[in-house]
Design an enzyme around this catalytic site. Structure first.
Site, PDB file in Angstrom:
ATOM      1  N   ARG A  52      30.539  21.007   6.887  1.00 54.62           N
ATOM      2  CA  ARG A  52      30.130  20.740   5.512  1.00 54.62           C
ATOM      3  C   ARG A  52      28.755  20.080   5.414  1.00 54.62           C
ATOM      4  O   ARG A  52      28.023  20.290   4.456  1.00 54.62           O
ATOM      5  CB  ARG A  52      31.184  19.856   4.867  1.00 54.62           C
ATOM      6  CG  ARG A  52      31.159  19.918   3.352  1.00 54.62           C
ATOM      7  CD  ARG A  52      32.396  19.363   2.765  1.00 54.62           C
ATOM      8  NE  ARG A  52      32.783  18.123   3.417  1.00 54.62           N
ATOM      9  CZ  ARG A  52      33.857  17.425   3.095  1.00 54.62           C
ATOM     10  NH1 ARG A  52      34.657  17.855   2.154  1.00 54.62           N
ATOM     11  NH2 ARG A  52      34.151  16.312   3.702  1.00 54.62           N
ATOM     12  N   GLU A 229      48.285   7.257  30.531  1.00 55.61           N
ATOM     13  CA  GLU A 229      46.864   6.985  30.242  1.00 55.61           C
ATOM     14  C   GLU A 229      46.669   5.483  30.180  1.00 55.61           C
ATOM     15  O   GLU A 229      47.530   4.768  29.649  1.00 55.61           O
ATOM     16  CB  GLU A 229      46.479   7.606  28.905  1.00 55.61           C
ATOM     17  CG  GLU A 229      46.495   9.114  28.943  1.00 55.61           C
ATOM     18  CD  GLU A 229      46.100   9.701  27.606  1.00 55.61           C
ATOM     19  OE1 GLU A 229      44.910   9.941  27.408  1.00 55.61           O
ATOM     20  OE2 GLU A 229      46.986   9.881  26.764  1.00 55.61           O
ATOM     21  N   ASP A 249      51.872  13.813  20.017  1.00 50.74           N
ATOM     22  CA  ASP A 249      50.541  13.948  20.602  1.00 50.74           C
ATOM     23  C   ASP A 249      50.600  14.542  22.008  1.00 50.74           C
ATOM     24  O   ASP A 249      49.750  15.346  22.376  1.00 50.74           O
ATOM     25  CB  ASP A 249      49.891  12.556  20.650  1.00 50.74           C
ATOM     26  CG  ASP A 249      48.428  12.599  21.044  1.00 50.74           C
ATOM     27  OD1 ASP A 249      47.696  13.430  20.481  1.00 50.74           O
ATOM     28  OD2 ASP A 249      48.009  11.818  21.922  1.00 50.74           O
ATOM     29  N   HIS A 254      52.016  18.858  25.924  1.00 49.99           N
ATOM     30  CA  HIS A 254      51.596  18.836  27.331  1.00 49.99           C
ATOM     31  C   HIS A 254      52.780  18.628  28.288  1.00 49.99           C
ATOM     32  O   HIS A 254      52.916  19.331  29.283  1.00 49.99           O
ATOM     33  CB  HIS A 254      50.573  17.722  27.577  1.00 49.99           C
ATOM     34  CG  HIS A 254      49.382  17.760  26.659  1.00 49.99           C
ATOM     35  ND1 HIS A 254      48.893  18.924  26.111  1.00 49.99           N
ATOM     36  CD2 HIS A 254      48.562  16.776  26.200  1.00 49.99           C
ATOM     37  CE1 HIS A 254      47.840  18.651  25.360  1.00 49.99           C
ATOM     38  NE2 HIS A 254      47.620  17.360  25.390  1.00 49.99           N
TER      39      HIS A 254
HETATM   40  C1  BG6 Z   1      45.185  15.156  23.961  1.00 50.38           C
HETATM   41  C2  BG6 Z   1      45.791  14.002  23.235  1.00 50.38           C
HETATM   42  O1  BG6 Z   1      45.830  16.350  23.635  1.00 50.38           O
HETATM   43  O2  BG6 Z   1      45.305  14.943  25.357  1.00 50.38           O
HETATM   44  C3  BG6 Z   1      45.116  12.705  23.633  1.00 50.38           C
HETATM   45  O3  BG6 Z   1      45.628  14.210  21.842  1.00 50.38           O
HETATM   46  C4  BG6 Z   1      45.160  12.543  25.124  1.00 50.38           C
HETATM   47  O4  BG6 Z   1      45.727  11.596  23.014  1.00 50.38           O
HETATM   48  C5  BG6 Z   1      44.622  13.791  25.802  1.00 50.38           C
HETATM   49  O5  BG6 Z   1      44.352  11.427  25.458  1.00 50.38           O
HETATM   50  C6  BG6 Z   1      44.821  13.720  27.295  1.00 50.38           C
HETATM   51  O6  BG6 Z   1      44.154  14.804  27.874  1.00 50.38           O
HETATM   52  P1  BG6 Z   1      43.549  14.697  29.320  1.00 50.38           P
HETATM   53  O7  BG6 Z   1      43.008  16.060  29.585  1.00 50.38           O
HETATM   54  O8  BG6 Z   1      42.512  13.632  29.278  1.00 50.38           O
HETATM   55  O9  BG6 Z   1      44.708  14.326  30.184  1.00 50.38           O
END
Ligand code: BG6
Length: 513
Positions: A52, A229, A249, A254
């Protein structure tokens, strides 16, 4: 470097909707730059930022230069490399919610394509807030930007997650989109599937004869999947995260994708739909490992703590997080995959923010030998102590320090029959000299090549939502809130009981050397 078989057969333009956002700067542009630098992206493929804000092509190029310099895995970008790449960058100011803006968008994109001498083959990357997915596609449709099956050019749309927030919303989104797009035009991204080490799970299983026969209930005691993390809500992430939480998330996508890859049957052929059919069967076989949700699924939220000697803020005091927030920053659960291969083998899953380290791994713990003939010792120099017998464990370390390790017992040299557990390690950096590509490089190339193997199909996505939605609903209604855990710890004490009650323990992943 590229091989002929890696190359994109038909050049296309790549439109990034949401080009002013963080994802474009951090992930998409560095990945596209790398693809271009490594010879995967034909020079005739324009990259068009759509957003935008008002800016010129040159301003957009300058912003992207900064982003690529900061986030690219190439340490030193030469002026020539940047000039070659940036010559294909364009920017078109568009409010993607406004239908009136699409006439200009369509015309301008076409002019760029004519100039590049390519057909209107297009990839549209939806790097926007999810609420804009549908309006954008509706506006493209109204402007005649969605080709039909008989057209001689194609359109592929990439949707970033989250695709829905629960089963119902995911189904509604799929239903709305399927009025306007065919399934083969839709690419739902889960960037974990683009990681080299994640792809290796299936190759390792199916490319070696000795492991696959052992991956089943006869030999495996349990499987642990960890996506940990150490980061919290840096760089304003709290705003988005607070509305989703660890389950939506990371676990729903994942973690469940990792579970599918380790648990699925080998496909008859290594083709997109054969692989996705097998993953779907795993998701359909997922069952809670307990009668009450509180017995098998736990959520936590970090409070103040320490990480690497520094004190860390409680989640509720993080930037852009509500001070009464009940959002979970940690989830662990025990699930079963109720099929012939895995019946009775628990899968323990956990993910969280502000844990002691960033580590993603799958650990397959095998059963103990049927008879323990020897004492097991662990030694530090000459000092040895007797420990419990250690079962074989196969560990896929997805990040960081990508590796595959197998723990075996071996005779400790000396005058006694003593077992000593040792690791047999394969580390990527010892065997391969080239750097691992970033997940987004592989995935963007696959969309341009029309290969959807590493993308999630709608039925897979719905099966994953179907499994987690009752847990989310229970948490929303039970009023108890997430369990507190100190920042820098491995999660709430109560969540540890998931393992200890079964006489098992979470692995403490070894920190990178
Ligand atoms: C993302 C999440 O999909 O994956 C994040 O939204 C997360 O919160 C991230 O930090 C982790 O990805 P990677 O590749 O750093 O392990």
């Amino acid at each position: 470097m590229s091989n002929a078989s890696d190359l994109i057969k038909e050049p296309a333009s790549l439109l990034i909707f949401g080009a002013s956002g963080d994802l474009t700067a951090r992930k998409l542009m560095p990945a596209l730059f790398q693809l271009s630098r490594d010879g995967f992206l034909p020079q005739s493929c324009p990259i068009i930022g759509v957003a935008r804000r008002t800016k010129t092509d040159d301003e957009f190029r300058a912003e992207m230069k900064q982003a690529v310099n900061e986030f690219s895995r190439t340490d030193h970008i030469t002026d020539d490399e940047w000039a070659t790449f940036s010559a294909r960058l364009y920017y078109i100011e568009t409010d993607i919610t406004q239908q009136a803006d699409y006439e200009n968008l369509k015309q301008h994109v076409r002019e760029i394509e004519v100039e590049a001498d390519i057909k209107p083959n297009r990839v549209v990357y939806m790097a926007t807030a999810p609420k804009l997915f549908l309006p954008a596609i509706e506006n493209m449709s109204a402007e005649g930007m969605i080709p039909g099956r008989d057209d001689d050019h194609w359109l592929r749309i990439v949707f970033e997650k989250p695709f829905g927030t629960d089963l119902k919303s995911a189904q509604e989104l799929t239903a709305h989109l399927s009025r306007l797009l065919t399934e083969d035009q839709i690419y739902r991204i889960d960037h974990y599937l683009g990681k080299e080490t994640v792809q290796n799970i299936l190759l390792f299983r199916c490319g070696n004869a000795i492991f696959e026969p052992l991956l089943n209930r006869n030999h495996v005691d349990h499987i642990q999947i960890t996506v940990a993390e150490d980061q919290g809500m840096e760089r304003g992430r709290g705003a988005l995260y607070d509305a989703s939480g660890a389950m939506r998330d990371v676990l729903q996508n994942h973690v469940l994708q990792l579970l599918c890859l380790i648990a699925m049957e080998p496909p008859a052929l290594f083709r997109a739909n054969d692989i996705r059919d097998e993953k779907l069967k795993v998701l359909q076989a997922l069952k809670p490992a307990g009668t009450e949700i509180d017995e098998w699924a736990f959520r936590g939220q970090y409070v103040a703590g320490t990480h690497q000697g520094e004190s860390t803020l409680p989640y509720r005091e993080e930037d852009r997080v509500g001070d009464q927030s009940e959002t979970e920053t940690y989830v662990s659960m025990k699930v079963n995959v109720d099929n012939w291969r895995w019946a009775g083998v628990p899968f323990y899953l956990r993910t969280g923010k502000r844990l002691p380290q960033r580590v993603t791994e799958i650990a397959v713990q095998f059963k103990h030998p049927p008879l323990n003939l020897f004492t097991t010792v662990e030694c530090d120099g000459d000092m040895c102590q007797m420990v419990e017998a250690q079962p074989n464990t196969l560990i896929f370390r997805i990040q960081p320090k990508e590796s595959i390790s197998l723990r075996v017992g071996t005779k400790r040299p000396g005058m006694q029959y003593q077992i000593h557990p040792v690791m047999m390690d394969f580390e990527y950096e010892d065997s391969f000299t080239f750097e691992l590509p970033e997940a987004y490089e592989r995935l963007l190339l696959d969309v341009l090549r029309g290969d959807s193997t590493l993308f999630t199909r709608s039925d897979e996505l719905e099966a994953a939502w179907q499994f987690v939605t009752p847990v989310l609903e229970h948490w929303q209604n039970d009023g108890s809130g997430p369990l507190p855990y100190a920042g820098g710890s491995w999660g709430p004490d109560k969540a540890m009981e998931l393992m200890t009650n079964d006489g098992r323990e979470w692995r403490v992943p070894s920190p990178p050397k």
